[in-house]
Design a protein around this motif. Structure first.
Motif, short mmCIF file in Angstrom:
data_model
loop_
_atom_site.label_atom_id
_atom_site.label_comp_id
_atom_site.label_asym_id
_atom_site.label_seq_id
_atom_site.Cartn_x
_atom_site.Cartn_y
_atom_site.Cartn_z
N ASN A 227 0.59 -1.32 -0.18
CA ASN A 227 0.06 -0.01 -0.04
C ASN A 227 1.00 1.18 0.03
OD1 ASN A 227 -2.46 1.33 0.10
ND2 ASN A 227 -2.45 1.52 2.49
N LEU A 228 1.79 1.31 0.78
CA LEU A 228 2.86 2.50 0.95
C LEU A 228 3.29 2.55 -0.41
CD1 LEU A 228 4.07 2.21 4.50
CD2 LEU A 228 2.71 3.87 3.80
N PHE A 229 3.89 1.61 -0.79
CA PHE A 229 4.48 1.59 -2.13
C PHE A 229 3.79 2.16 -3.49
CE2 PHE A 229 5.98 -0.67 -6.25
CZ PHE A 229 7.15 -0.03 -6.42
N VAL A 230 2.47 1.73 -3.38
CA VAL A 230 1.54 2.13 -4.43
C VAL A 230 1.26 3.70 -4.32
CG1 VAL A 230 -0.80 2.23 -5.06
CG2 VAL A 230 0.54 0.10 -4.86
N PHE A 231 0.99 4.24 -3.03
CA PHE A 231 1.05 5.87 -2.88
C PHE A 231 2.28 6.49 -3.25
CE2 PHE A 231 -3.10 4.25 -0.86
CZ PHE A 231 -3.70 5.06 -1.36
N TYR A 232 3.32 5.75 -2.78
CA TYR A 232 4.62 6.32 -3.14
C TYR A 232 4.72 6.57 -4.71
CZ TYR A 232 9.74 7.07 -3.83
OH TYR A 232 10.90 7.59 -3.95
N ARG A 233 4.32 5.49 -5.24
CA ARG A 233 4.53 5.75 -6.74
C ARG A 233 3.56 6.65 -7.39
NH1 ARG A 233 6.46 1.36 -10.23
NH2 ARG A 233 5.81 2.77 -11.73
N LEU A 234 2.44 6.88 -6.74
CA LEU A 234 1.26 7.87 -7.27
C LEU A 234 1.91 9.09 -6.89
CD1 LEU A 234 -2.19 6.25 -6.20
CD2 LEU A 234 -1.56 7.13 -8.42
N THR A 235 2.45 9.34 -5.89
CA THR A 235 3.11 10.77 -5.38
C THR A 235 4.25 11.29 -6.28
OG1 THR A 235 2.51 10.40 -3.06
CG2 THR A 235 3.92 12.09 -3.35
N ILE A 236 4.82 10.17 -6.58
CA ILE A 236 6.16 10.61 -7.65
C ILE A 236 5.58 10.73 -8.81
CG2 ILE A 236 8.16 9.52 -9.01
CD1 ILE A 236 8.62 10.03 -5.91
N PHE A 237 4.60 10.07 -9.47
CA PHE A 237 4.03 10.32 -10.67
C PHE A 237 3.41 11.78 -10.63
CE2 PHE A 237 0.26 10.42 -13.39
CZ PHE A 237 0.89 10.27 -14.64
N ALA A 238 2.74 11.99 -9.60
CA ALA A 238 2.12 13.23 -9.59
C ALA A 238 2.88 14.40 -9.51
CB ALA A 238 0.98 13.30 -8.15
N GLU A 239 4.06 14.42 -8.73
CA GLU A 239 4.94 15.60 -8.56
C GLU A 239 5.68 15.44 -10.12
OE1 GLU A 239 7.37 14.27 -5.39
OE2 GLU A 239 6.21 15.10 -3.89
N GLY A 240 5.74 14.56 -10.90
CA GLY A 240 6.47 14.58 -12.20
C GLY A 240 5.63 15.13 -13.13
N ALA A 241 4.34 15.22 -13.07
CA ALA A 241 3.42 15.67 -13.77
C ALA A 241 2.84 16.98 -13.57
CB ALA A 241 2.32 14.53 -14.37
N LYS A 242 3.56 17.98 -12.98
CA LYS A 242 3.30 19.13 -12.23
C LYS A 242 2.29 19.92 -13.08
CE LYS A 242 4.78 19.94 -8.15
NZ LYS A 242 3.93 20.08 -6.93
N GLY A 243 2.66 19.97 -14.43
CA GLY A 243 1.87 20.85 -15.25
C GLY A 243 0.39 20.43 -15.57
N MET A 244 0.25 18.99 -15.24
CA MET A 244 -1.14 18.38 -15.45
C MET A 244 -1.85 18.19 -14.50
SD MET A 244 -0.16 15.72 -18.77
CE MET A 244 1.02 14.75 -17.58
N ILE A 245 -1.20 18.16 -13.23
CA ILE A 245 -1.69 17.87 -11.83
C ILE A 245 -1.73 18.82 -10.88
CG2 ILE A 245 -1.64 16.21 -9.80
CD1 ILE A 245 -0.89 14.06 -11.83
N THR A 246 -2.86 19.20 -10.44
CA THR A 246 -2.83 20.41 -9.30
C THR A 246 -2.49 20.07 -7.89
OG1 THR A 246 -5.01 20.09 -8.78
CG2 THR A 246 -4.79 21.16 -10.81
N ASP A 247 -2.17 20.99 -7.19
CA ASP A 247 -1.75 20.61 -5.68
C ASP A 247 -3.09 20.07 -4.94
OD1 ASP A 247 0.71 21.82 -6.02
OD2 ASP A 247 0.08 23.84 -5.25
N ASP A 248 -4.08 20.12 -5.36
CA ASP A 248 -5.40 19.63 -4.67
C ASP A 248 -5.35 18.08 -5.07
OD1 ASP A 248 -6.44 22.12 -3.94
OD2 ASP A 248 -7.83 22.19 -5.72
N THR A 249 -4.47 17.64 -6.19
CA THR A 249 -4.63 16.32 -6.65
C THR A 249 -3.58 15.58 -5.63
OG1 THR A 249 -5.27 16.74 -8.76
CG2 THR A 249 -4.33 14.60 -8.34
#
Length: 142
Positions: A37-59
């Motif tokens: 579970n921690l690994f999945v959410f870690y990967r999601l966070t890394i992905f979201a930070e890498g897609a800064k232009g497409m993903i908002t801070d709310d996400t």
């Protein structure tokens, strides 16, 4: 209540070892689930930070909150599963430890008095066949 149990551990060495063994399996399973579970959410966070232009801070905030909520649910469910498993395990070990205790008690009594009394077990106890064979062996002996 005439049948209220006063002694919860009949054969403590057997029962505690058995319950600890069951608990170890539960804890290992839950630990692996927690890590995944921690690994999945870690990967999601890394992905979201890498897609800064497409993903908002709310996400990003939503992902962090989901991760925390999932952790709380996991810990509470782990606690409930462990308590439930210990309760069921205690009942099941009573069905094994009680008859063994009674059989040993009858055999000790026979060794000291040379008088055998029939072994009777509860309806849902384990080892009824063993008690019946011992009863038959001593009935044939007399």
């Amino acid at each position: 209540m005439p049948n209220f149990r006063k002694k919860y551990l009949i054969e403590p060495n057997f029962q505690i070892r058995f319950l600890n063994f069951i608990s170890l399996g539960i804890v290992l399973n839950l630990f692996l689930y927690l890590l995944s579970n921690l690994f999945v959410f870690y990967r999601l966070t890394i992905f979201a930070e890498g897609a800064k232009g497409m993903i908002t801070d709310d996400t990003l905030t939503l992902i962090e909150n989901l991760s925390k909520d999932q952790l709380i649910v996991l810990l509470l469910s782990s606690l409930l599963i462990t308590v439930f498993s210990y309760g069921v395990g205690l009942v099941m070990t009573h069905r094994a430890a009680g008859p063994l205790f009674r059989i040993n008690k009858h055999l000790d009594e026979f060794n000291s008095t040379k008088k055998f009394t029939k072994i009777s077990l509860r309806e849902k106890d384990f080892f009824k066949e063993t008690a019946d064979k011992i009863n038959l062996a001593f009935a044939n002996r007399e």
